[in-house]
Design a protein around this motif. Structure first.
Motif, PDB file in Angstrom:
ATOM      1  N   LEU A 127      -0.278  -6.115  -4.344  1.00 38.90           N
ATOM      2  CA  LEU A 127      -0.198  -7.388  -3.326  1.00 38.90           C
ATOM      3  C   LEU A 127      -1.373  -7.226  -2.361  1.00 38.90           C
ATOM      4  O   LEU A 127      -1.748  -6.145  -1.935  1.00 38.90           O
ATOM      5  N   TYR A 156       7.830  -0.407   9.458  1.00 40.00           N
ATOM      6  CA  TYR A 156       6.803  -0.028   9.403  1.00 40.00           C
ATOM      7  C   TYR A 156       5.912   0.317  10.524  1.00 40.00           C
ATOM      8  O   TYR A 156       6.221  -0.312  11.682  1.00 40.00           O
ATOM      9  N   PHE A 210      -5.661  -6.299   3.697  1.00 37.84           N
ATOM     10  CA  PHE A 210      -4.865  -5.137   3.197  1.00 37.84           C
ATOM     11  C   PHE A 210      -4.310  -5.205   1.828  1.00 37.84           C
ATOM     12  O   PHE A 210      -3.800  -6.248   1.331  1.00 37.84           O
ATOM     13  N   GLY A 213      -3.737   0.862   7.676  1.00 37.75           N
ATOM     14  CA  GLY A 213      -2.560   0.009   7.191  1.00 37.75           C
ATOM     15  C   GLY A 213      -1.363   0.220   7.916  1.00 37.75           C
ATOM     16  O   GLY A 213      -1.153   1.323   8.192  1.00 37.75           O
ATOM     17  N   TRP A 260       2.962  -1.760  -4.729  1.00 41.94           N
ATOM     18  CA  TRP A 260       4.651  -1.378  -4.807  1.00 41.94           C
ATOM     19  C   TRP A 260       4.880  -0.065  -5.630  1.00 41.94           C
ATOM     20  O   TRP A 260       4.803  -0.112  -6.802  1.00 41.94           O
ATOM     21  N   MET A 268       6.415  -0.053   0.085  1.00 43.95           N
ATOM     22  CA  MET A 268       5.055  -0.442  -0.348  1.00 43.95           C
ATOM     23  C   MET A 268       4.137   0.315   0.409  1.00 43.95           C
ATOM     24  O   MET A 268       4.432   0.711   1.515  1.00 43.95           O
ATOM     25  N   ARG A 269       3.293   0.966  -0.145  1.00 44.67           N
ATOM     26  CA  ARG A 269       2.136   1.522   0.370  1.00 44.67           C
ATOM     27  C   ARG A 269       0.940   0.700   0.573  1.00 44.67           C
ATOM     28  O   ARG A 269       0.313  -0.210  -0.368  1.00 44.67           O
ATOM     29  N   PHE A 270      -0.002   0.721   1.860  1.00 47.91           N
ATOM     30  CA  PHE A 270      -1.092  -0.098   2.040  1.00 47.91           C
ATOM     31  C   PHE A 270      -2.417   0.899   2.233  1.00 47.91           C
ATOM     32  O   PHE A 270      -2.405   1.865   2.684  1.00 47.91           O
ATOM     33  N   GLY A 271      -3.421   0.024   1.793  1.00 49.14           N
ATOM     34  CA  GLY A 271      -4.551   0.455   2.320  1.00 49.14           C
ATOM     35  C   GLY A 271      -5.059   0.424   3.687  1.00 49.14           C
ATOM     36  O   GLY A 271      -4.234   0.065   4.298  1.00 49.14           O
ATOM     37  N   ALA A 272      -6.200   0.981   3.874  1.00 49.87           N
ATOM     38  CA  ALA A 272      -6.613   0.979   5.322  1.00 49.87           C
ATOM     39  C   ALA A 272      -6.989  -0.092   5.916  1.00 49.87           C
ATOM     40  O   ALA A 272      -7.552  -0.257   7.134  1.00 49.87           O
TER      41      ALA A 272
END
Lengths: 111, 110
Positions: free
Chosen positions: B33, A35, B88, A42, B92, B98-102
């Protein structure tokens, strides 16, 4: 220590140089992820390995980026001809299922 | 693409107060998550949620997977100084990423 190890922790390089980062995952984890994280954001997915096979690459991974996991254990991420926009934290994570274990990251600064 | 909107962006609270933050998505996720990241370190998993409506606790932390599968919240009760960090949410999307918030930056004043 059975966590995810990344080396180096910090790298400063001049624009145009090549850099390579290493990730040693948790030994029993067959999945490995890279990543990228920029300030105030994020982590963003770059690529994913299951054992030695690279199964998915994000559109963020330009042609200057290449990742390998030759024996299904450690992985390397190489950036060729670095640009200032490559400055970021590069995070490696490993998993054997849901929920990743992240390393401490490599912070790259391109000057 | 999958977009996670996390709010608030930052919080300044007094030690002992409760905290609530949430995450919404334009798409359905199969798993939510919550991670915490300290400066100069990678994110550490706090709580994983696997089905809609699920409510899970981990010490002073409680998180819920929204019924619509498009949102989740995280509560921290009786905050302490070591709760400081960036939280964060992550969704999934499939088995491969997996994508994350800011993130929500939490500051706790003693």
């Amino acid at each position: 220590d059975t966590g995810v190890s990344q080396d180096p922790r910090h790298k400063i390089t001049k624009r145009g140089q090549n850099v390579t980062f290493r990730c040693d995952p948790i030994s029993e984890h067959n999945r490995l992820y890279w990543y990228r994280q920029t300030l105030g954001q994020g982590p963003e997915f770059l690529t994913y390995f299951q054992n030695e096979a690279q199964l998915e690459k994000s559109r963020l991974l330009s042609d200057r980026f290449s990742a390998e996991r030759p024996k299904g254990s450690f992985s390397t991420l190489e950036i060729q001809r670095t640009e200032q926009g490559d400055s970021a934290m590069y995070l490696c994570a490993s998993s054997s299922g849901v929920g990743y274990t992240f390393g401490s990251g490599t912070r790259l600064t391109v000057v | 693409g999958q977009q996670l909107n996390q709010s608030p962006q930052s919080m300044f609270i007094q030690e002992g107060e409760d905290v609530s933050m949430n995450c919404t998505s334009s798409s359905i996720f199969n798993t939510w998550l919550w991670y915490k990241q300290d400066p100069g370190e990678g994110p550490v998993l706090l709580i994983a949620l696997y089905k809609a409506g699920e409510l899970t606790s981990n010490g002073r932390l409680t998180a819920q997977f929204g019924i619509t599968r498009k949102d989740s919240f995280l509560n921290i009760s009786a905050s302490i100084p070591s709760d400081v960090g960036i939280y964060f949410c992550a969704g999934w999307y499939n088995n491969n990423d997996m994508r994350f918030g800011a993130g929500t930056r939490l500051t706790v004043k003693p």
